[in-house]
Design an enzyme around this catalytic site. Structure first.
Site, PDB file in Angstrom:
ATOM      1  N   SER A 150       0.882  -1.175   0.000  1.00  0.00           N
ATOM      2  CA  SER A 150       0.000   0.000   0.000  1.00  0.00           C
ATOM      3  C   SER A 150       0.909   1.210   0.000  1.00  0.00           C
ATOM      4  CB  SER A 150      -0.870   0.008   1.255  1.00  0.00           C
ATOM      5  OG  SER A 150      -1.494   1.266   1.400  1.00  0.00           O
ATOM      6  N   TYR A 172      -1.497  -1.501  10.197  1.00  0.00           N
ATOM      7  CA  TYR A 172      -1.623  -1.508   8.733  1.00  0.00           C
ATOM      8  C   TYR A 172      -0.322  -1.009   8.101  1.00  0.00           C
ATOM      9  CZ  TYR A 172      -3.722  -1.103   4.109  1.00  0.00           C
ATOM     10  OH  TYR A 172      -4.005  -1.260   2.770  1.00  0.00           O
TER      11      TYR A 172
HETATM   12  N1  LIG Z   1      -8.774  -0.419  -1.077  1.00  0.00           N
HETATM   13  C1  LIG Z   1      -7.736   0.346  -0.835  1.00  0.00           C
HETATM   14  O1  LIG Z   1      -7.854   1.588  -0.717  1.00  0.00           O
HETATM   15  C2  LIG Z   1      -6.343  -0.249  -0.738  1.00  0.00           C
HETATM   16  C3  LIG Z   1      -5.231   0.604  -0.856  1.00  0.00           C
HETATM   17  C4  LIG Z   1      -3.956   0.044  -0.777  1.00  0.00           C
HETATM   18  C5  LIG Z   1      -3.797  -1.325  -0.601  1.00  0.00           C
HETATM   19  N2  LIG Z   1      -4.899  -2.119  -0.498  1.00  0.00           N
HETATM   20  C6  LIG Z   1      -4.678  -3.558  -0.304  1.00  0.00           C
HETATM   21  O2  LIG Z   1      -5.266  -4.273  -1.376  1.00  0.00           O
HETATM   22  C7  LIG Z   1      -5.565  -5.607  -0.953  1.00  0.00           C
HETATM   23  C8  LIG Z   1      -6.969  -5.979  -1.401  1.00  0.00           C
HETATM   24  O3  LIG Z   1      -7.915  -5.195  -0.708  1.00  0.00           O
HETATM   25  P1  LIG Z   1      -9.255  -4.638  -1.390  1.00  0.00           P
HETATM   26  O4  LIG Z   1      -9.074  -3.200  -1.602  1.00  0.00           O
HETATM   27  O5  LIG Z   1      -9.619  -5.476  -2.550  1.00  0.00           O
HETATM   28  O6  LIG Z   1     -10.307  -4.819  -0.177  1.00  0.00           O
HETATM   29  P2  LIG Z   1     -11.405  -5.949   0.117  1.00  0.00           P
HETATM   30  O7  LIG Z   1     -11.735  -5.792   1.557  1.00  0.00           O
HETATM   31  O8  LIG Z   1     -12.500  -5.839  -0.868  1.00  0.00           O
HETATM   32  O9  LIG Z   1     -10.658  -7.338  -0.176  1.00  0.00           O
HETATM   33  C9  LIG Z   1      -9.871  -8.017   0.769  1.00  0.00           C
HETATM   34  C10 LIG Z   1     -10.195  -9.502   0.691  1.00  0.00           C
HETATM   35  O10 LIG Z   1      -9.350 -10.218   1.596  1.00  0.00           O
HETATM   36  C11 LIG Z   1     -10.150 -11.205   2.239  1.00  0.00           C
HETATM   37  N3  LIG Z   1      -9.531 -11.590   3.518  1.00  0.00           N
HETATM   38  C12 LIG Z   1      -9.460 -10.842   4.647  1.00  0.00           C
HETATM   39  N4  LIG Z   1      -8.870 -11.543   5.633  1.00  0.00           N
HETATM   40  C13 LIG Z   1      -8.539 -12.749   5.113  1.00  0.00           C
HETATM   41  C14 LIG Z   1      -7.906 -13.888   5.659  1.00  0.00           C
HETATM   42  N5  LIG Z   1      -7.505 -13.923   6.943  1.00  0.00           N
HETATM   43  N6  LIG Z   1      -7.702 -14.953   4.852  1.00  0.00           N
HETATM   44  C15 LIG Z   1      -8.124 -14.934   3.550  1.00  0.00           C
HETATM   45  N7  LIG Z   1      -8.747 -13.879   2.991  1.00  0.00           N
HETATM   46  C16 LIG Z   1      -8.954 -12.783   3.766  1.00  0.00           C
HETATM   47  C17 LIG Z   1     -11.496 -10.535   2.414  1.00  0.00           C
HETATM   48  O11 LIG Z   1     -12.551 -11.465   2.671  1.00  0.00           O
HETATM   49  C18 LIG Z   1     -11.642  -9.807   1.083  1.00  0.00           C
HETATM   50  O12 LIG Z   1     -12.242 -10.608   0.109  1.00  0.00           O
HETATM   51  C19 LIG Z   1      -5.359  -5.613   0.565  1.00  0.00           C
HETATM   52  O13 LIG Z   1      -4.094  -6.176   0.856  1.00  0.00           O
HETATM   53  C20 LIG Z   1      -5.338  -4.138   0.922  1.00  0.00           C
HETATM   54  O14 LIG Z   1      -4.605  -3.863   2.092  1.00  0.00           O
HETATM   55  C21 LIG Z   1      -6.167  -1.622  -0.562  1.00  0.00           C
END
Ligand SMILES: NC(=O)c1ccc[n+]([C@@H]2O[C@H](COP(=O)([O-])OP(=O)(O)OC[C@H]3O[C@@H](n4cnc5c(N)ncnc54)[C@H](O)[C@@H]3O)[C@@H](O)[C@H]2O)c1
Length: 286
Positions: A150, A172
């Site tokens: 991130s 985080y």
């Molecule tokens: N959305 C943002 O603004 C953003 C920004 C930077 C980085 N990210 C990163 O991107 C990645 C994807 O996130 P997203 O934005 O798609 O959000 P999201 O919440 O839609 O997706 C995250 C997924 O991870 C799954 N998950 C959570 N805990 C888990 C576990 N213990 N075991 C297996 N699966 C698990 C959830 O059920 C969900 O489907 C994450 O690593 C997040 O930190 C997101």
């Protein structure tokens, strides 16, 4: 020929959001998919995780692209479950060429705060390591590992005010920062074997993680019940370009590049898809 034709991708957090988008994008370019997700909530995290129905929808979308998919409900925190998921994928699809370790949670405002710290570190950092280690024994020359960090990992939060400074929020940043070191060192050791490892660093991305009251509150601590409309103008503080967030396709385009042969000599990189957000933090970079 698709850009990842005939490859198999092992993806965590694949039930929705960026993970689903990566699965469908890679499938549309010829890959079969092993899709892993927890599919239930995490007590200390304030917003809902994906559901079994979400994972089924990912499967439907991948199959619509004409590719095969193995879905596994498993927790990245538990190494044994990751090893079993990789094995199940291997048994059904024969190999793993691409790892997208990207299951993650935003611990900001999580309660109890100590549990939010532990769950966030366990999922984002230990979970990434577990997923990669589970796939490692199966990877051959030409394989590509992609972990999701991130831009939060790249900011010097000690110096400037940032959203989410409680324990879960701190976890985080820590977890994403530590993950970058893991991938850097892993890439160093895997390079002579012809296996690559890179980190994708998205900025705000338009998924359920961002579109949650937790995030709205992190960006608008001045309001008791901020709405999406209250938060969106402030979301843009994270980018240099005039956007509140990127879309899942923007992340998936980078994943596809890193997974494909087009990036065959790209390894150990911290790849930002951040609308120039990093540029706001550093005057120069050597
Ligand atoms: N959305 C943002 O603004 C953003 C920004 C930077 C980085 N990210 C990163 O991107 C990645 C994807 O996130 P997203 O934005 O798609 O959000 P999201 O919440 O839609 O997706 C995250 C997924 O991870 C799954 N998950 C959570 N805990 C888990 C576990 N213990 N075991 C297996 N699966 C698990 C959830 O059920 C969900 O489907 C994450 O690593 C997040 O930190 C997101």
């Amino acid at each position: 020929m698709g850009r990842v034709e005939g490859k198999v991708a092992f993806i965590t957090g694949a039930a929705r959001g960026q993970g689903r988008s990566h699965a469908v994008k890679l499938a549309s370019e010829g890959a079969d998919i092993i899709a892993v997700d927890l599919c239930h909530n995490v007590d200390s995290i304030t917003y809902a995780m994906a559901t079994p129905e979400d994972l089924e929808e990912t499967a439907r979308l991948v199959e619509k692209e004409g590719r095969r998919i193995v879905t596994v409900q498993a927790d990245v925190r538990i190494a044994e479950q990751m090893r079993a998921a990789a094995k199940q994928g291997i048994d059904e699809l024969g190999k793993i060429d691409i790892v997208v370790a990207q299951a993650g949670v935003a611990g900001m405002r999580g309660e109890p705060q100590v549990a939010a710290w532990s769950d966030t570190v366990d999922i984002n950092l230990v979970g990434t390591i577990n997923a990669v280690q589970a796939a490692l024994p199966y990877l051959n020359e030409g394989a590509s590992i992609i972990a999701t960090g991130s831009t939060a990992a790249l900011m010097d939060v000690s110096k400037k005010d940032q959203p989410g400074k409680d324990l879960g929020g701190a976890a985080y940043v820590f977890s994403k920062r530590a993950l970058t070191h893991f991938i850097h060192d892993l890439a160093t050791h895997l390079a002579p074997r012809g296996i690559r490892a890179n980190v994708l660093h998205p900025t705000n991305c338009n998924t359920d993680m961002l579109q949650s009251e937790t995030m709205y509150k992190s960006f608008r601590p001045d309001l008791e019940h901020p709405t999406r409309a209250d938060a969106e103008p402030v979301f843009s503080v994270q980018q240099a370009m005039k956007i509140p967030y990127i879309e899942v396709e923007d992340s998936s385009n980078m994943v596809l590049f890193l997974a494909s042969e087009e990036s065959r000599y790209v390894t150990g990189m911290q790849m930002r898809v951040d609308g120039g957000g990093y540029l706001k933090w550093y005057d120069h970079h050597l």
